[in-house]
Design a protein around this motif. Structure first.
Motif, PDB file in Angstrom:
ATOM      1  N   THR A  37      21.333 -15.066  25.308  1.00  0.00           N
ATOM      2  CA  THR A  37      21.370 -13.636  25.613  1.00  0.00           C
ATOM      3  C   THR A  37      22.050 -12.923  24.467  1.00  0.00           C
ATOM      4  O   THR A  37      22.806 -13.502  23.708  1.00  0.00           O
ATOM      5  N   ASP A  38      21.777 -11.650  24.346  1.00  0.00           N
ATOM      6  CA  ASP A  38      22.479 -10.910  23.304  1.00  0.00           C
ATOM      7  C   ASP A  38      23.825 -10.437  23.833  1.00  0.00           C
ATOM      8  O   ASP A  38      24.120 -10.531  25.010  1.00  0.00           O
ATOM      9  N   ARG A  39      24.631  -9.940  22.925  1.00  0.00           N
ATOM     10  CA  ARG A  39      26.023  -9.602  23.262  1.00  0.00           C
ATOM     11  C   ARG A  39      26.104  -8.561  24.365  1.00  0.00           C
ATOM     12  O   ARG A  39      26.901  -8.682  25.287  1.00  0.00           O
ATOM     13  N   ASP A  40      25.250  -7.561  24.316  1.00  0.00           N
ATOM     14  CA  ASP A  40      25.352  -6.465  25.270  1.00  0.00           C
ATOM     15  C   ASP A  40      25.001  -6.899  26.682  1.00  0.00           C
ATOM     16  O   ASP A  40      25.574  -6.428  27.646  1.00  0.00           O
ATOM     17  N   SER A  41      24.020  -7.808  26.799  1.00  0.00           N
ATOM     18  CA  SER A  41      23.568  -8.177  28.132  1.00  0.00           C
ATOM     19  C   SER A  41      24.568  -9.076  28.843  1.00  0.00           C
ATOM     20  O   SER A  41      24.503  -9.244  30.049  1.00  0.00           O
ATOM     21  N   GLU A  42      25.498  -9.682  28.092  1.00  0.00           N
ATOM     22  CA  GLU A  42      26.465 -10.568  28.712  1.00  0.00           C
ATOM     23  C   GLU A  42      27.618  -9.801  29.345  1.00  0.00           C
ATOM     24  O   GLU A  42      28.250 -10.260  30.274  1.00  0.00           O
ATOM     25  N   ASP A  43      27.923  -8.651  28.821  1.00  0.00           N
ATOM     26  CA  ASP A  43      29.158  -7.970  29.139  1.00  0.00           C
ATOM     27  C   ASP A  43      28.939  -6.937  30.240  1.00  0.00           C
ATOM     28  O   ASP A  43      28.657  -5.776  29.969  1.00  0.00           O
ATOM     29  N   PHE A  44      29.054  -7.335  31.495  1.00  0.00           N
ATOM     30  CA  PHE A  44      28.914  -6.386  32.575  1.00  0.00           C
ATOM     31  C   PHE A  44      29.630  -6.911  33.808  1.00  0.00           C
ATOM     32  O   PHE A  44      30.072  -8.054  33.866  1.00  0.00           O
ATOM     33  N   VAL A  45      29.759  -6.046  34.816  1.00  0.00           N
ATOM     34  CA  VAL A  45      30.534  -6.368  36.015  1.00  0.00           C
ATOM     35  C   VAL A  45      29.590  -6.672  37.171  1.00  0.00           C
ATOM     36  O   VAL A  45      28.608  -5.959  37.389  1.00  0.00           O
TER      37      VAL A  45
ATOM     38  N   ASN B 190      29.681 -23.860  25.558  1.00  0.00           N
ATOM     39  CA  ASN B 190      29.471 -22.616  24.809  1.00  0.00           C
ATOM     40  C   ASN B 190      28.848 -21.543  25.690  1.00  0.00           C
ATOM     41  O   ASN B 190      29.272 -20.387  25.674  1.00  0.00           O
ATOM     42  N   ARG B 191      27.830 -21.926  26.448  1.00  0.00           N
ATOM     43  CA  ARG B 191      27.191 -20.952  27.340  1.00  0.00           C
ATOM     44  C   ARG B 191      28.163 -20.525  28.437  1.00  0.00           C
ATOM     45  O   ARG B 191      28.259 -19.342  28.791  1.00  0.00           O
ATOM     46  N   ALA B 192      28.883 -21.512  28.995  1.00  0.00           N
ATOM     47  CA  ALA B 192      29.807 -21.217  30.091  1.00  0.00           C
ATOM     48  C   ALA B 192      30.927 -20.296  29.636  1.00  0.00           C
ATOM     49  O   ALA B 192      31.323 -19.378  30.360  1.00  0.00           O
ATOM     50  N   MET B 193      31.461 -20.517  28.442  1.00  0.00           N
ATOM     51  CA  MET B 193      32.541 -19.675  27.930  1.00  0.00           C
ATOM     52  C   MET B 193      32.126 -18.207  27.877  1.00  0.00           C
ATOM     53  O   MET B 193      32.863 -17.318  28.310  1.00  0.00           O
ATOM     54  N   LYS B 194      30.934 -17.955  27.345  1.00  0.00           N
ATOM     55  CA  LYS B 194      30.484 -16.570  27.201  1.00  0.00           C
ATOM     56  C   LYS B 194      30.305 -15.903  28.558  1.00  0.00           C
ATOM     57  O   LYS B 194      30.744 -14.766  28.771  1.00  0.00           O
ATOM     58  N   VAL B 195      29.684 -16.611  29.480  1.00  0.00           N
ATOM     59  CA  VAL B 195      29.428 -16.009  30.785  1.00  0.00           C
ATOM     60  C   VAL B 195      30.718 -15.904  31.595  1.00  0.00           C
ATOM     61  O   VAL B 195      30.970 -14.893  32.246  1.00  0.00           O
ATOM     62  N   PHE B 196      31.547 -16.937  31.542  1.00  0.00           N
ATOM     63  CA  PHE B 196      32.766 -16.918  32.343  1.00  0.00           C
ATOM     64  C   PHE B 196      33.697 -15.786  31.907  1.00  0.00           C
ATOM     65  O   PHE B 196      34.260 -15.079  32.745  1.00  0.00           O
ATOM     66  N   ILE B 197      33.853 -15.597  30.605  1.00  0.00           N
ATOM     67  CA  ILE B 197      34.779 -14.575  30.117  1.00  0.00           C
ATOM     68  C   ILE B 197      34.179 -13.181  30.207  1.00  0.00           C
ATOM     69  O   ILE B 197      34.811 -12.250  30.701  1.00  0.00           O
ATOM     70  N   ARG B 198      32.926 -13.048  29.759  1.00  0.00           N
ATOM     71  CA  ARG B 198      32.345 -11.704  29.662  1.00  0.00           C
ATOM     72  C   ARG B 198      31.720 -11.213  30.951  1.00  0.00           C
ATOM     73  O   ARG B 198      31.435 -10.014  31.075  1.00  0.00           O
ATOM     74  N   VAL B 199      31.506 -12.109  31.901  1.00  0.00           N
ATOM     75  CA  VAL B 199      30.944 -11.681  33.184  1.00  0.00           C
ATOM     76  C   VAL B 199      31.939 -11.929  34.314  1.00  0.00           C
ATOM     77  O   VAL B 199      32.409 -10.997  34.963  1.00  0.00           O
ATOM     78  N   TYR B 200      32.293 -13.201  34.515  1.00  0.00           N
ATOM     79  CA  TYR B 200      33.123 -13.527  35.672  1.00  0.00           C
ATOM     80  C   TYR B 200      34.550 -12.990  35.541  1.00  0.00           C
ATOM     81  O   TYR B 200      35.086 -12.407  36.488  1.00  0.00           O
ATOM     82  N   LEU B 201      35.185 -13.185  34.385  1.00  0.00           N
ATOM     83  CA  LEU B 201      36.560 -12.706  34.258  1.00  0.00           C
ATOM     84  C   LEU B 201      36.630 -11.184  34.182  1.00  0.00           C
ATOM     85  O   LEU B 201      37.574 -10.579  34.710  1.00  0.00           O
ATOM     86  N   VAL B 202      35.673 -10.574  33.513  1.00  0.00           N
ATOM     87  CA  VAL B 202      35.629  -9.104  33.502  1.00  0.00           C
ATOM     88  C   VAL B 202      35.455  -8.581  34.923  1.00  0.00           C
ATOM     89  O   VAL B 202      36.112  -7.614  35.338  1.00  0.00           O
ATOM     90  N   SER B 203      34.601  -9.232  35.694  1.00  0.00           N
ATOM     91  CA  SER B 203      34.385  -8.836  37.085  1.00  0.00           C
ATOM     92  C   SER B 203      35.620  -9.126  37.929  1.00  0.00           C
ATOM     93  O   SER B 203      35.967  -8.359  38.833  1.00  0.00           O
ATOM     94  N   GLU B 204      36.294 -10.237  37.648  1.00  0.00           N
ATOM     95  CA  GLU B 204      37.514 -10.584  38.376  1.00  0.00           C
ATOM     96  C   GLU B 204      38.616  -9.559  38.104  1.00  0.00           C
ATOM     97  O   GLU B 204      39.351  -9.171  39.022  1.00  0.00           O
ATOM     98  N   LYS B 205      38.719  -9.130  36.869  1.00  0.00           N
ATOM     99  CA  LYS B 205      39.715  -8.105  36.520  1.00  0.00           C
ATOM    100  C   LYS B 205      39.412  -6.808  37.255  1.00  0.00           C
ATOM    101  O   LYS B 205      40.327  -6.136  37.779  1.00  0.00           O
TER     102      LYS B 205
END
Length: 645
Positions: free
Chosen positions: A188-196, A269-284
């Protein structure tokens, strides 16, 4: 008349005051004026009313406490969750608990000197009711957080986990493989990963906020945070499980088969990107949404404590992989991990503020350092592996050696990591100029970026290794054939990839000259002896202008034998590149056919009429042209006799 009715006392300053301790019966106050008597009578009546009012208020509070206790106790621990009923029931319970809170606040505000035994007893009872209510609210908080937890499947995000590919072990003992499993391409590209995303169903948010607010107002914020952290910690662990990241000890990781570990690194590598940019952002976001009324510091602390275990699990995996022994096959995966974590560093810093997340940030930097050390160590092992890969047996058919394929595909894949390698390979070696000129060209020294310098040094090491290997062939023509094949392969790999940007046009020009020189040397060594039988010298006997039949017979016979021997041997040699194969065939054909046609045209008539003429003139030019097309196919053939005769 009450015994302790108030009386007027005269203070030292002459002012009259009424004190409870100085009260005396009216009959003992014979000297009172009418005015003073009226005042005392009114005070006595007022005091009596206050006593009656206080008794009534205590009675009301007792009744209120009893009523609230019933409302709280009806939802004791044996009862189903209040939130599982309708929202009205929950609202009633929250209202009752809030009344208990207000009552405690009211009782607590009374001056200690004014508190009667009954008031203290009511305050203690109210606190007991509050404890039961808070315990129940804590259960309700946990229940709601668990019940309304949203499933965190990868398909709910931009994360698309492809089937894990089989990864080959490209160690120094695996030079028989050509393909290299290089850079992991981002799904995925950078923008599509980063959401809540909604980790808790929106329908439960209002109830959760109400519970948290009431626990906060009741000074149970510590218990509230502990319960929240416990549930969300488990939820984030589940997120890691969904992403395929199981808990493994360092020893387990270090003992793991490389093929399996390489697949896990891709998953990491895949898990790190999704966990931080999706799950942790959503958790915050969820933490701010539900716990927002708690102080900012406490909210941040709750988020850090909820996510600490899961993020540390990911970082511990990275550290365990990095501390393993450096090997050439690990280099690409180490680079992937380094780039992934380095790219996410800004996201981690934004999520984990320094005050509470300093430990996590420190660990991130520590893992990055270990990964960088592993990259440098693995690269040096790669260089050493090329140098030390030797053999006492020549490679069959002068083909492109597996070492050449491995090294060139390896550095071709490394070119994708140019910027990162420039950073990590800086000052790895004492760098000096590297010559890229061929034996006949101008010596050009190259000064360039760290990664370019190191890639140039790798090709130089490879060439030196190939030159040593070429000497294993006793046939000089095969030595040059082998070098031509391998250098041509190197040139094509550089031209057709980003390696050209690092090695430069001068390297390509110099190595083109090199493989052409080897091609020329091969032709000379292979065909000079064959063509020597088609020369005019010695055809005629001394003092005669007429060709000798005997000499002609021997010349044709020797040419046929030499051609057939070269054919037999060199049909087994192999040139994998079609263009190079065709070009070399054409070059050979031009020389052989021209010489044969000329010789045949001049002398074939002199053998007319002799017995078994076909034994000497076995081939027509067209025959030879067809046979030359069989060269370099890697399948040995023999010429017994032209098939049409």
């Amino acid at each position: 008349m009450v015994d302790n009715a108030p009386v007027v006392a005269v203070a030292a300053d002459g002012q009259e005051t009424v004190t409870r301790n100085s009260l005396k019966p009216l009959e003992e106050m014979d000297n009172l004026t009418d005015e003073m008597f009226n005042i005392i009578t009114e005070l006595e009546a007022h005091y009596s009313d206050m006593t009656l009012l206080e008794g009534k208020r205590i009675s009301d509070i007792k009744e209120r406490v009893h009523r609230l206790e019933e409302k709280v106790l009806i939802w004791d621990s044996d009862q189903p969750m209040i939130s599982d009923r309708d929202s009205e029931e929950m609202a009633k319970f929250l209202q009752a608990v809030d009344e208990v809170r207000q009552l405690i606040e009211h009782l607590g505000n009374l001056q200690s000197s004014d508190k009667h035994g009954e008031q203290i007893e009511l305050l203690n009872c109210s606190h007991s009711i509050m404890q039961m209510a808070m315990s129940r609210l804590e259960e309700e908080l946990v229940h709601l957080l668990v019940k309304y937890r949203q499933p965190v499947e990868p398909d709910n995000t931009s994360f698309r986990s492809a089937e894990e590919e089989i990864v080959h072990d490209y160690s120094s003992s695996s030079f028989d493989e050509e393909s290299i499993d290089g850079k992991i391409q981002s799904d995925t590209d950078r923008d599509s990963e980063d959401f809540v995303i909604d980790l808790i169903h929106p329908s439960a948010i209002s109830s959760l906020k109400s519970i948290v607010e009431l626990m906060l107002l009741s000074n149970y914020d510590k218990e509230c945070c502990q319960a929240y952290i416990s549930v969300r910690k488990d939820a984030l662990d589940e997120c890691l499980a969904v992403l395929g990241m199981e808990k493994l000890g360092i020893e387990e990781i270090l003992r793991m088969d490389w093929n399996v570990l390489s697949s896990m690194i891709k998953r990491w590598n895949r898990a790190m990107k999704v966990f931080i940019r999706v799950y942790l952002v959503s958790e915050k976001h969820l933490c701010d949404l539900i716990l927002g009324n708690i102080t900012r510091s406490e909210t941040d602390n709750c988020f850090v404590e909820s996510s600490r275990n899961s993020i540390m699990q990911l970082l511990n995996f990275g550290e365990a992989v990095a501390i393993g022994p450096p090997k050439p096959e690990k280099l690409f995966r180490m680079l992937d991990m380094y780039e992934c974590l380095n790219d996410l560093l800004g996201d981690v810093e934004a999520l984990f503020l320094e005050e509470y997340g300093s430990g996590i940030l420190t660990e991130c930097h520590e893992v990055l350092l270990r990964l960088s050390e592993s990259v440098r160590g693995s690269f040096m092992k790669f260089k050493y592996a090329i140098q030390s890969n030797t053999s006492t047996t020549p490679f069959a058919g002068g083909r492109v050696h597996p070492l050449t394929k491995y090294v060139m595909n390896y550095i071709k894949a490394l070119a994708d990591y140019g910027k990162t390698l420039d950073l990590l390979l800086e000052d790895l070696d004492e760098k000096g100029p590297i010559s890229v000129a061929d034996d006949g060209g101008t010596d050009t020294s190259v000064h360039s970026s760290p990664v370019a310098w190191h890639l140039l040094s790798v090709t130089s090491i490879l060439e030196s290794n190939l030159e040593v290997r070429s000497m294993l062939y006793q046939d000089g023509s095969l030595q040059n054939f082998f070098m031509m094949n391998n250098i041509y392969y190197m040139v094509q790999k550089v031209k057709d990839s980003d390696l050209q940007n690092f090695l430069g046009d001068e390297w390509i020009r110099a190595h083109k000259r090199k493989f052409r020189q080897h091609a020329t040397s091969y032709e000379r060594a292979s065909w000079s002896s064959v063509l020597s039988f088609l020369k005019d010298e010695g055809i005629c006997s001394r003092g005669s202008s007429t060709p000798s039949t005997t000499v002609l017979k021997e010349r044709f016979k020797s040419f046929n034998a030499a051609f057939e021997e070269v054919y037999r041997i060199q049909t087994g040699w192999f040139i994998p590149d079609v263009q190079l194969r065709d070009e070399l065939r054409i070059s050979i054909s031009l020389k052989v056919l021209q010489a044969y046609r000329t010789f045949l045209g001049r002398y074939s008539a002199h053998l007319d009429g002799i017995r078994h003429r076909d034994k000497y003139i076995k081939y027509f030019p067209d025959d030879l042209e067809r046979y030359l097309l069989d060269l370099f196919e890697g399948s040995p053939k023999s010429l017994q006799y032209p098939y049409w005769r």
